[in-house]
Write a protein that holds these residues in place. Structure first.
Motif, PDB file in Angstrom:
ATOM      1  N   ASP A 142       0.839  -1.193   0.000  1.00 34.45           N
ATOM      2  CA  ASP A 142       0.000   0.000   0.000  1.00 34.45           C
ATOM      3  C   ASP A 142       0.882   1.253   0.000  1.00 34.45           C
ATOM      4  O   ASP A 142       2.109   1.174   0.175  1.00 34.45           O
ATOM      5  CB  ASP A 142      -0.965  -0.001   1.185  1.00 34.45           C
TER       6      ASP A 142
ATOM      7  N   HIS B   4      -4.290   2.960   0.762  1.00 36.00           N
ATOM      8  CA  HIS B   4      -4.247   2.491   2.152  1.00 36.00           C
ATOM      9  C   HIS B   4      -5.663   2.209   2.665  1.00 36.00           C
ATOM     10  O   HIS B   4      -6.615   2.922   2.351  1.00 36.00           O
ATOM     11  CB  HIS B   4      -3.577   3.548   3.033  1.00 36.00           C
TER      12      HIS B   4
ATOM     13  N   GLN C 212       0.972  -2.102   4.802  1.00 38.12           N
ATOM     14  CA  GLN C 212       0.104  -3.196   4.368  1.00 38.12           C
ATOM     15  C   GLN C 212       0.680  -3.885   3.137  1.00 38.12           C
ATOM     16  O   GLN C 212       1.143  -3.231   2.202  1.00 38.12           O
ATOM     17  CB  GLN C 212      -1.306  -2.663   4.082  1.00 38.12           C
TER      18      GLN C 212
END
Length: 815
Positions: A567, A602, A619
């Motif tokens: 991300d 995100h 992430q």
């Protein structure tokens, strides 16, 4: 005693003689006392009552202290060492949530369970309804499979059969012997422990490969009981010594690893305490407003009784006797209001808990008990004295000669001043409550407007229980078959199987380092990321935007090189301005580096109100089909699904169920939720606080409006003669209207000014409950001030309009 009985009998006669006044006063007090009783019953059940376990103050929850957060999971080998080497606890027990596919008992289903170590229930002092608990011999690999069932499971699946002991149930394809039943009264609200568990199995029997790897903490926490005489501070020092020894012995896995201890009660009630204290303060304001209203009623009523008390004084009754009589009447009113208030509280508490029970920990322990009854009794007596004292003292100080004169009204001006002060105070308190409710409403609106990083509408997530697979290849084949079957259901736009984190439901954390940098020597020096193990359709199902590179594709499978999508937070933190596409990262436990092929937006994993600066937020997305063979054994018995449909309704769900059962009769879905529901549940605490504060603020507004209406009505009645003279001398109705409204407007503005000054200080106490706005938000303050002023003027308008219709001839003969 005889005099007191006389006062009681006389007070009851006077209340019966004025049924209208009595009914209004009782209802006002019932609302105020009932609201206080309801909220105190919640505070009592959640905060004040001790936990329903023996020696609750000795119970402590233990977490693994990680480099990036203080309340992480504990690896099983570390837990065993903690058990053996500590000197502060009589015993420590581990627990970890799990789910099991129950087959062979009518319809197959997924049941919630918990893995626990042998000492778990003995630490808590829980005794089985029938049977026994686990033994230490059963809490290790190779022991016979045994299970404890909840009372709910015993009743639901086995009809409360008395011969349940020794029966076998099939869980995840394995037979387990029932050895005992956990009582229905057992409730434990802890991280990683679900309150609706139906099964308990020994954690030491879990044969997942990484479970016994010291560097893997798979969602396990622990609970312990302190030894007699050992304080929490001493226990922390002891555990620090234990973890430091382990870090020295196992530097690769345990460097930087510590232990965090927290009282069990603190973890069970969570962060609800500040809100409950704010709520208790709010209902105290409501009670004070109710008392002020009743005091105003008594002041107005005392005007018609001044001759009565003057005559009693003339016949020899002292001022103390008069005050005692009036206080007796007010306390009788308070007791009557408390009786009605208890009924309202019992109903109101049930209604509040029924609206949002998940928002309140220990909700099952909330009720009307002895402590609540004592609280109500004390509050009632104090309220009776509070609202009865001012009218009693005012009446006792009245001028005997002036009162006995025909038409004497010497006390009316003083009464008006006291009533005016009361109205200003209740308007101020109502404004504080309205501002508090307004802040909560605006905060919730801000939260609802937060972008979670995906489109939550028409997205379903659920689990699918699968029969065990013979090999990794067979498991992947069954996954592909499941995916194709779901994708073929009419109305399904995108579907993805998932084996890692799901936003706002569960997280999967991994240690990593960027290739090209030296490999960290210990886990402490590595970085943490959330890992989502998904299929290519996941990004379409969740509508997560692509920022750079590409999404995962069906070619990213078990035969292709390992890849990953990160991300934008991951990219910004670990690559800065460099393009991460084509770069590699290493995941601990995976021998081959992962190539980064894309960057996506995100996602708010931990809730809409999460501050990313304080939360693990890097992430990583890995292809589902590239799950390592050794991990497929755990994944193959159950997998999560995320899909987007044209419309997430019951018909779609039934089509999904039918599609899955056509593959295999042992397959079924469970834990079906929409992301709208998931996000709504995540905001349950904020909604609960908004609803209750809003209800009390509305009640305060109503009582304040009634109060100012009563005062202005009283003023109009007292000034009828004056109004008649003014109109006889040529005053127009507009002038009279302006005169009366001016009186009400002055009181309203004074109350608003005092309330604004008070709110500036008091609303700071609820700053931790707000999101996206300040506790001194000027828009909320201004809007509520205008609203309250308009409502107050509207309440004044009715008596003011009545004043304009006074007949001068009638008014001139008034009294």
């Amino acid at each position: 005693m005889g005099t007191l009985l006389e006062d009681l009998r006389y007070g009851l006669r006077m209340l019966r003689k004025n049924p209208g006044f009595t009914a209004i006063a009782l209802l006002t007090l019932a609302l105020g006392i009932g609201a206080n009783t309801a909220v105190f019953s919640i505070v009592n059940g959640v905060l004040l009552n001790s936990l329903p376990f023996p020696g609750p103050d000795k119970l402590v929850v233990l977490f693994g202290s990680k480099p990036n957060f203080k309340e992480g999971s504990i690896s099983y080998p570390n837990f065993l060492d903690w058990q053996r080497e500590n000197h502060a606890f009589t015993s420590i027990a581990a627990y970890r949530p799990d789910s099991f596919s129950l087959t062979g008992a009518n319809e197959a289903e997924q049941v919630r369970g918990e893995m626990v170590s042998a000492d778990f229930f003995s630490i808590l002092g829980v005794k089985p309804v029938i049977g026994r608990m686990f033994t230490s011999e059963e809490d290790h690999l190779g022991a016979g499979r045994v299970v404890l069932v909840s009372s709910g499971f015993w009743k639901r699946k086995l009809a409360s059969a008395p011969d349940i002991l020794g029966r076998r149930v099939v869980l995840d394809g394995e037979g387990y012997t029932i050895i005992g039943v956990i009582p229905a009264s057992f409730h434990l609200l802890l991280p990683n422990f679900r309150d609706n568990n139906e099964l308990y199995v020994p954690i030491g029997q879990w044969n997942y490969p990484d479970f016994r790897d010291r560097s893997h903490a798979l969602g396990m926490k622990a609970i312990g009981r302190l030894k007699p005489g050992v304080s929490p501070a001493q226990a922390r020092a002891d555990m620090d010594s234990v973890t430091q020894s382990l870090a020295a012995a196992f530097p690769q896995a345990d460097a930087g690893e510590g232990a965090t201890l927290a009282p069990l009660k603190q973890k069970m009630i969570g962060d609800i305490e500040p809100f409950l204290l704010v709520l208790l303060a709010a209902v105290c304001f409501v009670l004070l407003i109710a008392c002020v209203n009743v005091a105003n009623l008594l002041l107005a009523r005392s005007t018609s009784r001044t001759r009565e008390f003057a005559i009693r004084a003339a016949l020899g009754a002292g001022r103390g006797r008069v005050v005692r009589q009036l206080l007796t009447e007010s306390i009788l009113l308070a007791i009557g209001g408390a009786s009605l208030g208890l009924l309202l509280a019992a109903w109101g508490t049930k209604a509040a808990l029924a609206v949002l029970p998940v928002a309140l920990p220990r909700a099952d322990e909330v009720g009307i008990d002895t402590h609540v009854l004592i609280f109500t009794g004390v509050v009632s007596i104090l309220a009776g004295v509070l609202f009865g004292l001012a009218p009693a003292l005012k009446t006792a100080r009245s001028n005997l000669q002036e009162t006995l004169k025909e038409g004497g009204r010497g006390t009316s001006g003083a009464h008006q001043r006291v009533q005016g002060v009361f109205v200003v105070v209740e308007m101020a308190m109502a404004l504080v409550l309205l501002i508090g409710a307004g802040l909560m409403i605006r905060s919730l609106m801000r939260l609802w407007s937060v972008n979670p990083g995906f489109d939550r509408h028409n997205v379903l997530t659920f689990g699918v229980a699968l029969p065990p697979s013979a090999s990794p290849a067979a498991a992947r084949s069954s996954f592909r078959q499941l995916h194709d079957k779901l994708a073929s259901v009419p109305g399904i736009q995108a579907v993805s199987l998932s084996g890692g984190a799901i936003p706002m439901l569960g997280d999967d954390e991994e240690l990593f380092w960027v290739e090209g940098q030296p490999k960290p020597s210990t886990d402490k020096d590595m970085n943490w990321t959330l890992r989502y193990t998904v299929e290519p359709g996941y990004f379409e199902a969740m509508t997560i935007p692509l920022k750079r590179g590409r999404f995962l594709t069906s070619q990213d499978n078990e035969h292709s090189p390992l890849v990953a999508v990160i991300d934008e937070s991951f990219a910004g933190k670990y690559f800065g301005r460099q393009d991460p596409i084509g770069k590699h990262i290493n995941i601990k436990g995976i021998d081959t580096p992962l190539e980064i092929v894309g960057v996506v937006g995100h996602v708010k994993q931990f809730g809409l109100d999460t501050d990313d600066k304080e939360t693990l937020h890097a992430q990583l997305y890995c292809p589902f089909m590239q799950i390592a063979d050794k991990d497929l054994h755990q994944t193959a018995t159950g997998v999560d699904v995320v899909l987007r449909s044209d419309e997430a309704n019951r018909a779609t769900l039934e089509s999904i169920r039918n599609a899955i059962t056509t593959i295999n009769g042992q397959q079924f879905i469970y834990d079906v939720r929409t992301f709208d529901e998931i996000i709504s549940k995540s905001l349950a605490a904020q909604r609960f606080s908004m609803i209750l504060l809003g209800a009390f603020a509305a009640l305060a507004l109503l009582l304040a409006s009634v109060g100012i209406y009563g005062v202005i009505s009283y003023v109009v009645g007292q000034r009828t003669h004056e109004i008649g003279i003014r109109m006889a001398l040529g005053a127009q109705r507009l002038h009279i209207l302006r005169l009366i409204l001016g009186r009400g407007g002055i009181l309203a503005l004074a109350g608003v000014g005092l309330g604004l000054a008070s709110a500036l200080g008091l609303t700071r106490l609820m700053a931790s409950l707000l999101y996206g706005i300040r506790a001194t938000d000027p828009l909320t303050f201004a809007g509520v001030a205008i609203l309250l002023t308009l409502v107050a003027l509207a309440a004044c308008y009715i008596p003011a309009r009545r004043a304009t219709r006074v007949d001068p001839m009638v008014a001139l003969r008034y009294e």
